[in-house]
Write a protein that holds these residues in place. Structure first.
Motif, PDB file in Angstrom:
ATOM      1  N   GLN A  21       5.329  35.622   2.103  1.00  0.00           N
ATOM      2  CA  GLN A  21       5.990  36.562   3.012  1.00  0.00           C
ATOM      3  C   GLN A  21       7.100  37.320   2.282  1.00  0.00           C
ATOM      4  OE1 GLN A  21       7.722  34.735   6.476  1.00  0.00           O
ATOM      5  NE2 GLN A  21       8.554  36.650   7.235  1.00  0.00           N
ATOM      6  N   CYS A  22       7.853  36.617   1.463  1.00  0.00           N
ATOM      7  CA  CYS A  22       8.925  37.243   0.692  1.00  0.00           C
ATOM      8  C   CYS A  22       8.364  38.295  -0.263  1.00  0.00           C
ATOM      9  CB  CYS A  22       9.678  36.174  -0.091  1.00  0.00           C
ATOM     10  SG  CYS A  22      10.866  36.818  -1.279  1.00  0.00           S
ATOM     11  N   LEU A  23       7.356  37.932  -1.035  1.00  0.00           N
ATOM     12  CA  LEU A  23       6.793  38.851  -2.023  1.00  0.00           C
ATOM     13  C   LEU A  23       6.100  40.027  -1.364  1.00  0.00           C
ATOM     14  CD1 LEU A  23       5.481  36.294  -4.638  1.00  0.00           C
ATOM     15  CD2 LEU A  23       7.571  37.662  -4.717  1.00  0.00           C
ATOM     16  N   ASP A  24       5.356  39.768  -0.296  1.00  0.00           N
ATOM     17  CA  ASP A  24       4.697  40.876   0.418  1.00  0.00           C
ATOM     18  C   ASP A  24       5.723  41.864   0.962  1.00  0.00           C
ATOM     19  OD1 ASP A  24       2.180  39.872  -0.119  1.00  0.00           O
ATOM     20  OD2 ASP A  24       1.982  38.881   1.824  1.00  0.00           O
ATOM     21  N   THR A  32       8.702  52.287  -4.931  1.00  0.00           N
ATOM     22  CA  THR A  32       7.663  51.554  -5.657  1.00  0.00           C
ATOM     23  C   THR A  32       7.963  51.327  -7.131  1.00  0.00           C
ATOM     24  OG1 THR A  32       6.481  53.610  -6.063  1.00  0.00           O
ATOM     25  CG2 THR A  32       5.844  52.323  -4.104  1.00  0.00           C
ATOM     26  N   ASN A  33       9.011  51.897  -7.657  1.00  0.00           N
ATOM     27  CA  ASN A  33       9.315  51.712  -9.074  1.00  0.00           C
ATOM     28  C   ASN A  33      10.152  50.439  -9.242  1.00  0.00           C
ATOM     29  OD1 ASN A  33       9.059  52.371 -11.731  1.00  0.00           O
ATOM     30  ND2 ASN A  33      10.705  53.867 -11.734  1.00  0.00           N
ATOM     31  N   LEU A  34       9.491  49.315  -9.023  1.00  0.00           N
ATOM     32  CA  LEU A  34      10.146  48.016  -9.014  1.00  0.00           C
ATOM     33  C   LEU A  34       9.589  47.115 -10.099  1.00  0.00           C
ATOM     34  CD1 LEU A  34       9.859  47.110  -5.221  1.00  0.00           C
ATOM     35  CD2 LEU A  34      11.889  47.979  -6.359  1.00  0.00           C
ATOM     36  N   GLU A  35      10.408  46.187 -10.534  1.00  0.00           N
ATOM     37  CA  GLU A  35       9.907  45.025 -11.258  1.00  0.00           C
ATOM     38  C   GLU A  35      10.430  43.822 -10.480  1.00  0.00           C
ATOM     39  OE1 GLU A  35      11.304  44.950 -15.285  1.00  0.00           O
ATOM     40  OE2 GLU A  35      13.384  44.687 -14.702  1.00  0.00           O
ATOM     41  N   ILE A  36       9.555  42.887 -10.214  1.00  0.00           N
ATOM     42  CA  ILE A  36       9.911  41.687  -9.463  1.00  0.00           C
ATOM     43  C   ILE A  36       9.906  40.526 -10.442  1.00  0.00           C
ATOM     44  CG2 ILE A  36       9.317  40.180  -7.540  1.00  0.00           C
ATOM     45  CD1 ILE A  36       7.789  42.622  -6.363  1.00  0.00           C
ATOM     46  N   ILE A  37      11.033  39.865 -10.539  1.00  0.00           N
ATOM     47  CA  ILE A  37      11.205  38.782 -11.496  1.00  0.00           C
ATOM     48  C   ILE A  37      11.293  37.478 -10.718  1.00  0.00           C
ATOM     49  CG2 ILE A  37      12.651  37.862 -13.340  1.00  0.00           C
ATOM     50  CD1 ILE A  37      13.723  40.885 -13.507  1.00  0.00           C
ATOM     51  N   TYR A  54       0.284  36.206  -7.788  1.00  0.00           N
ATOM     52  CA  TYR A  54       0.906  37.526  -7.596  1.00  0.00           C
ATOM     53  C   TYR A  54       1.095  38.231  -8.940  1.00  0.00           C
ATOM     54  CZ  TYR A  54       1.726  37.413  -2.592  1.00  0.00           C
ATOM     55  OH  TYR A  54       1.548  37.414  -1.232  1.00  0.00           O
ATOM     56  N   LYS A  55       1.406  37.464  -9.966  1.00  0.00           N
ATOM     57  CA  LYS A  55       1.550  38.058 -11.297  1.00  0.00           C
ATOM     58  C   LYS A  55       0.221  38.640 -11.761  1.00  0.00           C
ATOM     59  CE  LYS A  55       2.609  37.061 -16.064  1.00  0.00           C
ATOM     60  NZ  LYS A  55       2.815  36.035 -17.061  1.00  0.00           N
ATOM     61  N   GLU A  56      -0.880  37.945 -11.496  1.00  0.00           N
ATOM     62  CA  GLU A  56      -2.206  38.451 -11.878  1.00  0.00           C
ATOM     63  C   GLU A  56      -2.504  39.773 -11.174  1.00  0.00           C
ATOM     64  OE1 GLU A  56      -4.547  37.370 -14.119  1.00  0.00           O
ATOM     65  OE2 GLU A  56      -2.918  36.074 -14.783  1.00  0.00           O
ATOM     66  N   HIS A  65       5.616  45.792 -11.067  1.00  0.00           N
ATOM     67  CA  HIS A  65       5.398  44.790 -12.106  1.00  0.00           C
ATOM     68  C   HIS A  65       5.990  43.474 -11.620  1.00  0.00           C
ATOM     69  CE1 HIS A  65       4.348  48.064 -14.710  1.00  0.00           C
ATOM     70  NE2 HIS A  65       5.560  48.577 -14.665  1.00  0.00           N
ATOM     71  N   ILE A  66       5.249  42.390 -11.811  1.00  0.00           N
ATOM     72  CA  ILE A  66       5.769  41.070 -11.456  1.00  0.00           C
ATOM     73  C   ILE A  66       5.774  40.202 -12.704  1.00  0.00           C
ATOM     74  CG2 ILE A  66       5.390  38.957 -10.132  1.00  0.00           C
ATOM     75  CD1 ILE A  66       4.316  40.613  -7.870  1.00  0.00           C
ATOM     76  N   PHE A  67       6.914  39.600 -12.968  1.00  0.00           N
ATOM     77  CA  PHE A  67       7.065  38.663 -14.065  1.00  0.00           C
ATOM     78  C   PHE A  67       7.343  37.299 -13.471  1.00  0.00           C
ATOM     79  CE2 PHE A  67       8.735  42.769 -15.489  1.00  0.00           C
ATOM     80  CZ  PHE A  67       7.932  42.998 -16.590  1.00  0.00           C
TER      81      PHE A  67
END
Length: 91
Positions: A21-24, A32-37, A54-56, A65-67
């Protein structure tokens, strides 16, 4: 003019019931120009697997981008506090 990247740092520790829920919610933002760490503190539930999935889907080359960064309690926390600011620009 280039749009600036915003880094969203999400601490993760045994939050599998809330993590999707948090990531969605973050992914569905209009900016949309985000990186999620995702900083995983050695979770013992399925949080790490959720981070990996989610990283995949949103890894390098995708928006956002998700790291997924894993560290474990025996590692000094101070090593990770500055990791996003100092290192992620090189991923």
């Amino acid at each position: 003019m280039q749009t600036k990247i915003i880094s969203v740092i999400v601490p993760v520790y045994n939050v599998m019931n809330y993590l999707k829920q948090c990531l969605d919610s973050i992914i569905q933002q209009t900016y949309t120009n985000l990186e999620i760490i995702l900083v995983d503190d050695g979770s013992t539930d399925q949080s790490g697997s959720i981070c990996d999935s989610y990283k995949e889907l949103h890894g390098y080359g995708n928006q956002p981008h998700i790291f997924h960064i894993r560290y474990f309690p025996e590692s000094p926390l101070k090593m990770y506090r500055n990791l996003p600011a100092n290192s992620l620009q090189f991923f």
